[in-house]
Design a protein around this motif. Structure first.
Motif, PDB file in Angstrom:
ATOM      1  N   ASP A  93       0.831  -1.209   0.000  1.00 47.90           N
ATOM      2  CA  ASP A  93       0.000   0.000   0.000  1.00 47.90           C
ATOM      3  C   ASP A  93       0.866   1.260   0.000  1.00 47.90           C
ATOM      4  O   ASP A  93       0.554   2.238  -0.695  1.00 47.90           O
ATOM      5  N   LEU A  94       1.937   1.238   0.782  1.00 47.95           N
ATOM      6  CA  LEU A  94       2.829   2.395   0.825  1.00 47.95           C
ATOM      7  C   LEU A  94       3.494   2.612  -0.528  1.00 47.95           C
ATOM      8  O   LEU A  94       3.665   3.765  -0.975  1.00 47.95           O
ATOM      9  N   LEU A  95       3.842   1.523  -1.214  1.00 41.27           N
ATOM     10  CA  LEU A  95       4.439   1.634  -2.538  1.00 41.27           C
ATOM     11  C   LEU A  95       3.442   2.245  -3.529  1.00 41.27           C
ATOM     12  O   LEU A  95       3.807   3.121  -4.327  1.00 41.27           O
ATOM     13  N   LEU A  96       2.189   1.821  -3.453  1.00 43.38           N
ATOM     14  CA  LEU A  96       1.168   2.369  -4.348  1.00 43.38           C
ATOM     15  C   LEU A  96       0.939   3.857  -4.080  1.00 43.38           C
ATOM     16  O   LEU A  96       0.784   4.654  -5.011  1.00 43.38           O
ATOM     17  N   GLN A  97       0.911   4.233  -2.795  1.00 42.34           N
ATOM     18  CA  GLN A  97       0.718   5.644  -2.459  1.00 42.34           C
ATOM     19  C   GLN A  97       1.879   6.495  -2.960  1.00 42.34           C
ATOM     20  O   GLN A  97       1.671   7.589  -3.500  1.00 42.34           O
ATOM     21  N   THR A  98       3.104   5.996  -2.783  1.00 44.52           N
ATOM     22  CA  THR A  98       4.273   6.740  -3.259  1.00 44.52           C
ATOM     23  C   THR A  98       4.251   6.885  -4.777  1.00 44.52           C
ATOM     24  O   THR A  98       4.535   7.957  -5.326  1.00 44.52           O
ATOM     25  N   PHE A  99       3.897   5.795  -5.455  1.00 42.15           N
ATOM     26  CA  PHE A  99       3.843   5.836  -6.917  1.00 42.15           C
ATOM     27  C   PHE A  99       2.788   6.829  -7.389  1.00 42.15           C
ATOM     28  O   PHE A  99       3.001   7.584  -8.348  1.00 42.15           O
ATOM     29  N   GLY A 100       1.637   6.839  -6.722  1.00 38.40           N
ATOM     30  CA  GLY A 100       0.586   7.791  -7.077  1.00 38.40           C
ATOM     31  C   GLY A 100       1.054   9.226  -6.915  1.00 38.40           C
ATOM     32  O   GLY A 100       0.745  10.093  -7.746  1.00 38.40           O
ATOM     33  N   LYS A 101       1.777   9.529  -5.829  1.00 38.82           N
ATOM     34  CA  LYS A 101       2.287  10.887  -5.617  1.00 38.82           C
ATOM     35  C   LYS A 101       3.286  11.274  -6.704  1.00 38.82           C
ATOM     36  O   LYS A 101       3.308  12.424  -7.154  1.00 38.82           O
ATOM     37  N   ARG A 102       4.125  10.317  -7.123  1.00 40.25           N
ATOM     38  CA  ARG A 102       5.101  10.620  -8.189  1.00 40.25           C
ATOM     39  C   ARG A 102       4.370  10.920  -9.506  1.00 40.25           C
ATOM     40  O   ARG A 102       4.779  11.812 -10.259  1.00 40.25           O
TER      41      ARG A 102
END
Length: 368
Positions: free
Chosen positions: A235-244
């Protein structure tokens, strides 16, 4: 009667009649006056009780009672009214209600639209019920459900307003949250699949359609992170990717999460492929920095498939399918790159599907 006047009997009758009429008149006037005094006493008592109830209501209840006089100012100032507007009593009575509220309405489209709707009713002297009004206060923005009716004189002219306002902040926030969840992804805050399709349909439905790009994105290696480090890390990886993605996209572009590790973009006002290359190149540069997870750093790698409208199609399913074909090609090229749709990709896809079907049939028939 004892006199020797010839009209003594007539005078006696007149005197008796006069006394009877006078006594009856005095008695009637006394009874009427007594009834009036009793009615006034009851009315004073009722006014006192109503005043006590209203003061208790204003002090204890969450609703606000308000009244505006013919000058547009508040007819009385209660403690709750001053607390809500967070202004001293002098300012509350010196400004008209509209002047005061103009300074307290939040500068948002929704709040301004609600305020304009109430102003229209005030200007046309039409009663209204349960209209929403947003007001800034020391506790943040509060949403009120306002109802009111116009006060008129004997000629029918409006001489003021009287109404009640009920605090609906929690209800409004809950409704706003539900509406937001219906169109956004709860994990990343990005547009969800439903809103993404609605945006595409709206853009494709306009007669003067401006060129745009549909971009499908797949996060490379996500399943491995999810399986080895757990769903929290995923989930943290998905959130970071979304922000990028948001940081790399332009302000007018639409960034969406379609589900799982599938993301999508709508790049508006694209004149040529070079515009898409500029945006996607910037996003790929941002993905070079690894994602910091609790256990370790994980590289961010993604593949992009692009279909241009109206060049590659004018129907939503056609565009999305062709962007998906381009994404499949980008993944086969090794990932961390982007690929534009080309008609040959459809031929390659059909040929690949035919080969896969033939291989399965050959395995079942033991033809190897």
């Amino acid at each position: 009667l004892l006199s020797d006047l010839p009209i003594r009997h007539g005078l006696l009758v007149m005197m008796v009649a006069y006394i009877a009429i006078t006594v009856h008149g005095v008695w009637t006037a006394a009874r009427t006056l007594g009834a009036r005094l009793m009615a006034e006493a009851r009315a004073d008592h009722q006014h006192e009780v109503i005043g006590l109830l209203l003061r208790d209501f204003e002090d204890q209840a969450s609703d606000l009672l308000w009244e505006i006089d013919r000058t547009g100012r508040f007819a009385h100032t209660s403690r709750r009214l001053m607390e809500q507007f967070d202004v001293p009593e002098e300012q509350l009575v010196s400004l008209t209600a509209i002047e005061l509220l103009d300074t307290l309405i939040p500068d948002t489209d929704e709040a301004q639209a609600c305020w304009r709707r109430i102003q229209q009713h005030l200007a046309s002297s039409t009663s209204f019920r349960d209209l929403m009004l947003a007001v800034r206060s020391r506790h943040g923005v509060r949403w009120w459900s306002v109802s009111a009716r116009a006060l008129t004189d004997h000629t029918g002219r409006t001489i003021g307003w009287r109404g009640v306002a009920a605090d609906q902040t929690d209800r409004h926030l809950a409704h706003t949250r539900l509406a937001w969840l219906a169109h956004n992804d709860a994990l990343t805050g990005l547009v969800n699949r439903t809103q993404y399709r609605e945006t595409l349909l709206r853009m494709l439905g306009t007669e003067s359609m401006r060129p745009f790009a549909v971009v499908y994105i797949d996060l490379d290696g996500f399943k491995q992170v999810n399986d080895t480090l757990g769903h929290t890390a995923g989930d943290l990886l998905l959130q970071t990717f979304g922000k990028r993605l948001v940081a790399g996209a332009r302000r007018q572009d639409t960034v969406a999460r379609l589900g799982g590790d599938e993301f999508a973009l709508i790049l508006h006002d694209i004149a040529a492929e070079e515009d898409v290359r500029t945006v996607l190149g910037r996003i790929l540069d941002m993905l070079v920095v690894p994602c910091d997870l609790p256990q370790r750093q994980v590289p961010l790698r993604a593949s992009f498939g692009v279909a241009l409208a109206p060049r590659d199609g004018r129907e939503i399913d056609v565009l999305m399918n062709r962007a998906d074909l381009a994404l499949y090609t980008a993944k086969h090229l090794g990932g961390s790159t982007f690929c534009f749709y080309h008609p040959t990709l459809s031929d390659d896809g059909r040929r690949r599907t035919h080969i896969e079907h033939a291989l399965r049939t050959a395995l079942e028939r033991r033809e190897f």
